[in-house]
Design a protein around this motif. Structure first.
Motif, mmCIF file in Angstrom:
data_model
loop_
_atom_site.group_PDB
_atom_site.id
_atom_site.type_symbol
_atom_site.label_atom_id
_atom_site.label_comp_id
_atom_site.label_asym_id
_atom_site.label_seq_id
_atom_site.Cartn_x
_atom_site.Cartn_y
_atom_site.Cartn_z
ATOM 1 N N ASP B 41 0.832 -1.312 -0.185
ATOM 2 C CA ASP B 41 0.060 -0.051 -0.035
ATOM 3 C C ASP B 41 0.913 1.226 0.018
ATOM 4 O O ASP B 41 0.471 2.313 -0.679
ATOM 5 N N PHE B 42 2.080 1.375 0.708
ATOM 6 C CA PHE B 42 2.834 2.403 1.066
ATOM 7 C C PHE B 42 4.116 2.708 0.505
ATOM 8 O O PHE B 42 4.426 3.775 0.598
ATOM 9 N N MET B 44 5.679 0.159 -1.915
ATOM 10 C CA MET B 44 6.352 -0.410 -3.140
ATOM 11 C C MET B 44 6.332 0.602 -4.516
ATOM 12 O O MET B 44 7.013 0.223 -5.356
ATOM 13 N N ASN B 45 5.415 1.491 -4.493
ATOM 14 C CA ASN B 45 5.458 2.471 -5.657
ATOM 15 C C ASN B 45 7.128 2.946 -5.780
ATOM 16 O O ASN B 45 7.411 3.208 -6.992
ATOM 17 N N CYS B 46 7.514 3.203 -4.563
ATOM 18 C CA CYS B 46 8.912 3.786 -4.831
ATOM 19 C C CYS B 46 10.080 2.841 -4.818
ATOM 20 O O CYS B 46 11.087 2.696 -5.529
ATOM 21 N N THR B 96 13.823 12.805 -0.524
ATOM 22 C CA THR B 96 13.026 12.877 0.610
ATOM 23 C C THR B 96 11.954 11.682 0.582
ATOM 24 O O THR B 96 11.163 11.334 -0.454
ATOM 25 N N ALA B 98 8.391 11.136 2.248
ATOM 26 C CA ALA B 98 7.334 11.796 3.194
ATOM 27 C C ALA B 98 6.944 10.906 4.178
ATOM 28 O O ALA B 98 6.858 9.698 4.155
ATOM 29 N N PRO B 99 6.574 11.535 5.411
ATOM 30 C CA PRO B 99 5.938 10.403 6.430
ATOM 31 C C PRO B 99 4.663 9.930 5.994
ATOM 32 O O PRO B 99 3.944 10.663 5.403
ATOM 33 N N MET B 100 4.574 8.758 6.327
ATOM 34 C CA MET B 100 3.129 7.955 5.523
ATOM 35 C C MET B 100 2.050 8.128 6.368
ATOM 36 O O MET B 100 0.968 7.621 6.040
ATOM 37 N N GLY B 101 2.300 8.402 7.526
ATOM 38 C CA GLY B 101 0.944 8.596 8.444
ATOM 39 C C GLY B 101 0.542 7.050 9.208
ATOM 40 O O GLY B 101 -0.655 6.778 9.423
ATOM 41 N N LEU B 102 1.515 6.210 9.231
ATOM 42 C CA LEU B 102 1.038 4.797 9.725
ATOM 43 C C LEU B 102 1.023 4.827 11.075
ATOM 44 O O LEU B 102 1.756 5.589 11.819
ATOM 45 N N GLU B 106 1.387 -0.481 12.364
ATOM 46 C CA GLU B 106 1.724 -0.834 10.932
ATOM 47 C C GLU B 106 3.249 -0.484 10.880
ATOM 48 O O GLU B 106 3.723 -1.396 10.037
#
Lengths: 375, 136
Positions: B41-42, B44-46, B96, B98-102, B106
Motif C-alpha cells: 500500500d505505502f 512499493m511505488n517507490c 525525501t 514523506a511520512p506515511m501517517g502509519l 503498522e
C-alpha cells in the motif's frame, strides 16, 4: 523421449507467452540534441510542492503535501492559515491548488486534499474553495467529498482545472480499490468530475439522470490521474494518469466516456502477472499516448507562450520515478518525439505555465524552478 | 545414484538449517504477513516490488546495509519521514520520503516485513512499543 521434449518446449513457450507480454511505447525517450534552456531556482526549501498556481500580482500559491499552504510574495514565504483538517497518510495530504478564471472579480481559490470527514475510518479526496484574507483562508466551502473513507494509502487523484465555461474539473483516483471503484458510476474513485464553480452539479452532466449515480462524474475508468490542464486552443481537458507497472496514459477527457481501467490497460501488476488480457475493448477509450515502462507522471502542462519558440505546443510531464521533466512533441494528437529534460534535479511533482508565459516546475526536496533561456 | 541422493539430502538440509537460522514465533510471522500488505500500500511505488528501489533515486531495501545497521534511524525514517543525504550500499541518496501517517503497529509490521524479505533476515522482532519510543 522426443515427445517429452516437445511437450516441455510447448509448455515453456506457453508459460512465457502467458506471462504478460508488454508492448513498449512506440516513441522512445531520448536526450535532447540542443537544449536552449536551463532552470533557475525561484522558491527554495520545499519538501513536496504538490500544487502551484499564480495570483494576478504574480505571487505564487504553493501547496505542501504535509498540509501547508504557502503564499510566495516579494521573495518571502507567507504561511496561510485556516486550512481544513488534512488527512496525511500515504499519498494523501494537501494536494492541488488553482484560482478561479475570474479570480480578480471573485477571489476564489480552489484546492484538493485528503479528508477524514464523513463516516468510516480513513479518508478520501475532498475539494474546497475559499478566499484569502490577509494571511488566512476565509469563506471555506466544501464542494465535494469522495466516499467512502478508507485507510488505503493510494490514489487520491487531486488535479484541478477550469474549462472555458468556468466548469471545475477534478480527479479522484481509484483509492486502491481497482475492482470496485473505477467502472461503477454509483461509486466514487477512478473518475474525472465536473462541477459548477459553486460546487453544484451542472444540469447537463452525463449521469444526472442515472439512478444512484454520483452525479458529479464526468468520465470514468481512470486509475490515478495526477496531471490535468485545459488545452489553450481547443478548451478540452487533458489528463494523464499513473498506470500500474507500465501503462501510464495521456487522455483527452470527453463527457460520459469510459477510459477502461482496469478492464483495459497497457500495464501489468507490480508482481509481473497480468490482471487483464485486453488493451482495447469496444466502448472504452484508447489513450492518446501510453508509457511502457512507466515514468510515474505528475504535473502536466502544455507550452503555449512565446518564451520557448522550439517548444511551442509541446506537452511537459514530470516524472516522479526517473526525476526528469519529459517533453512530448505532438503532431496533431499523436506523440512523435519524447525528450528527457533536466534529469537529476529531483522528483518532479508539479508543472504549470505561469501568466508570464514561463514554465514553473515544483521539485521535491528542492523547490520551484523556472525554465529560462540559456544566456 | 545413492551418492547423488545423499548429496541432495545434504544440500536440502543445509538450506533448511542455514536459510532459516531460527524458527520465528507465530506473532512474528503474523506481523510480517501484515507488513506485506502495508508495504504494498505505502512503500512499493517507490521501493519497487523487489525492494531494490530505483537506481540513484530511491534507495534499496533489499540487502541494504543502512537498513540492517541503523535500526533506530530506519524506524525514524518510516515514522517521521526522511530527508537529507544517506548512504546505502555505498551510494549516496539525497531525496525525501514523506511520512506515511502509519500507526506504530503498522510501522512495526512493515519493518518486520522489509527486514525479513528481499534477501534480508532479522531475528529481533520490531514491536509497537519499540516504535513508540522513537522520537523525532
Amino acid at each position: 523421449m522426443k515427445n517429452h521434449i516437445s511437450f516441455l518446449l510447448i509448455f515453456i513457450t506457453i508459460s512465457f507467452v502467458s506471462c504478460a507480454q508488454q508492448v513498449e511505447s512506440e516513441v522512445k525517450v531520448e536526450n535532447p540534441k540542443n537544449l536552449n534552456y536551463t532552470t533557475e531556482l525561484v522558491v527554495k526549501d520545499l519538501n513536496i510542492p504538490w500544487g502551484i498556481t499564480f495570483l494576478p500580482d504574480s505571487s505564487i500559491l504553493i501547496t505542501e503535501k504535509s498540509g501547508e499552504l504557502i503564499l510566495f510574495k516579494n521573495n518571502k514565504k507567507i504561511k496561510i492559515t485556516g486550512l481544513p483538517e488534512i488527512y496525511n497518510r500515504g499519498q494523501g495530504g494537501l494536494l492541488d491548488v488553482i484560482i478561479h478564471p475570474k479570480y480578480k472579480e471573485n477571489g476564489w481559490i480552489y484546492f484538493s486534499y485528503a479528508s477524514e470527514q464523513g463516516e468510516g475510518n480513513g479518508g478520501n479526496t475532498a475539494i474546497m474553495r475559499a478566499k484569502i484574507d490577509g494571511n488566512k483562508l476565509v469563506n471555506n466551502q466544501l464542494l465535494y467529498k469522495a466516499e467512502p473513507n478508507t485507510t488505503k494509502g493510494q490514489h487520491f487523484g487531486s488535479r484541478l482545472a477550469f474549462d472555458n465555461d468556468d466548469f471545475l474539473y477534478f480527479s479522484v483516483g481509484d483509492r486502491g480499490n481497482r475492482d470496485e471503484n473505477p467502472q461503477d458510476i454509483t461509486r466514487d474513485g477512478g473518475k474525472i468530475y465536473r462541477l459548477n464553480d459553486d460546487g453544484t452539479i451542472p444540469t447537463d452532466n452525463p449521469f444526472v439522470n442515472e439512478p444512484n449515480a454520483k452525479k458529479a462524474i464526468y468520465s470514468f475508468g481512470h486509475r490515478n490521474p495526477q496531471g490535468m490542464f485545459k488545452h489553450p486552443t481547443t478548451g478540452e481537458i487533458w489528463t494523464h494518469e499513473h498506470g500500474p507497472q507500465g501503462g501510464d496514459e495521456i487522455n483527452i477527457i470527453k463527457k460520459g466516456l469510459n477510459y477502461g481501467w482496469p478492464k483495459i490497460s497497457y500495464g501489468i501488476n507490480y508482481s509481473g502477472t497480468s490482471f487483464t488480457e485486453h488493451t482495447s475493448l469496444p466502448g472504452m477509450e484508447q489513450p492518446l499516448f501510453y508509457w511502457v515502462p512507466s515514468i510515474a507522471p505528475s504535473g502536466f502542462a502544455i507550452v503555449s507562450s512565446d518564451k520557448y519558440p522550439d517548444w511551442k505546443g509541446s506537452l511537459l510531464v514530470g516524472s516522479l520515478k526517473f526525476q526528469y521533466l519529459e517533453r512530448l512533441v505532438l503532431d496533431k494528437d499523436k506523440v512523435i518525439k519524447r525528450e528527457k529534460l533536466f534529469e537529476g534535479l529531483g522528483r518532479v511533482r508539479s508543472v504549470r505555465q505561469g501568466p508570464d508565459g514561463y514554465i514553473y516546475v515544483g521539485i521535491e526536496n528542492l523547490g520551484i524552478v523556472k525554465i529560462v533561456s540559456k544566456l | 545414484m545413492i551418492r547423488f541422493i545423499s548429496f541432495c539430502l545434504l544440500f536440502l538440509s543445509s538450506v533448511l538449517v542455514f536459510g532459516q537460522s531460527k524458527e520465528k514465533g507465530k506473532n512474528f510471522k503474523k506481523s510480517i504477513e501484515r507488513g506485506a500488505l502495508v508495504y504494498e500500500d505505502f512503500c512499493m511505488n517507490c521501493h519497487m516490488p523487489d525492494g531494490k528501489g530505483v537506481e540513484n533515486v530511491t534507495p534499496p531495501l533489499a540487502l541494504s546495509d543502512y537498513l540492517i545497521n541503523n535500526r533506530e534511524a530506519s524506524i525514524k525514517a518510516v515514522k517521521f519521514g526522511q530527508s537529507g543525504a544517506i548512504i546505502v550500499n555505498g551510494i549516496t541518496y539525497n531525496g525525501t520520503m514523506a511520512p506515511m501517517g502509519l500507526s506504530d503497529n503498522e510501522i512495526a509490521d512493515v519493518m518486520n516485513y522489509i527486514t525479513n524479505n528481499f534477501g534480508n533476515t532479522n531475528d529481533k522482532m520490531f514491536t509497537k512499543e519499540e516504535v513508540l519510543k522513537i522520537e523525532k
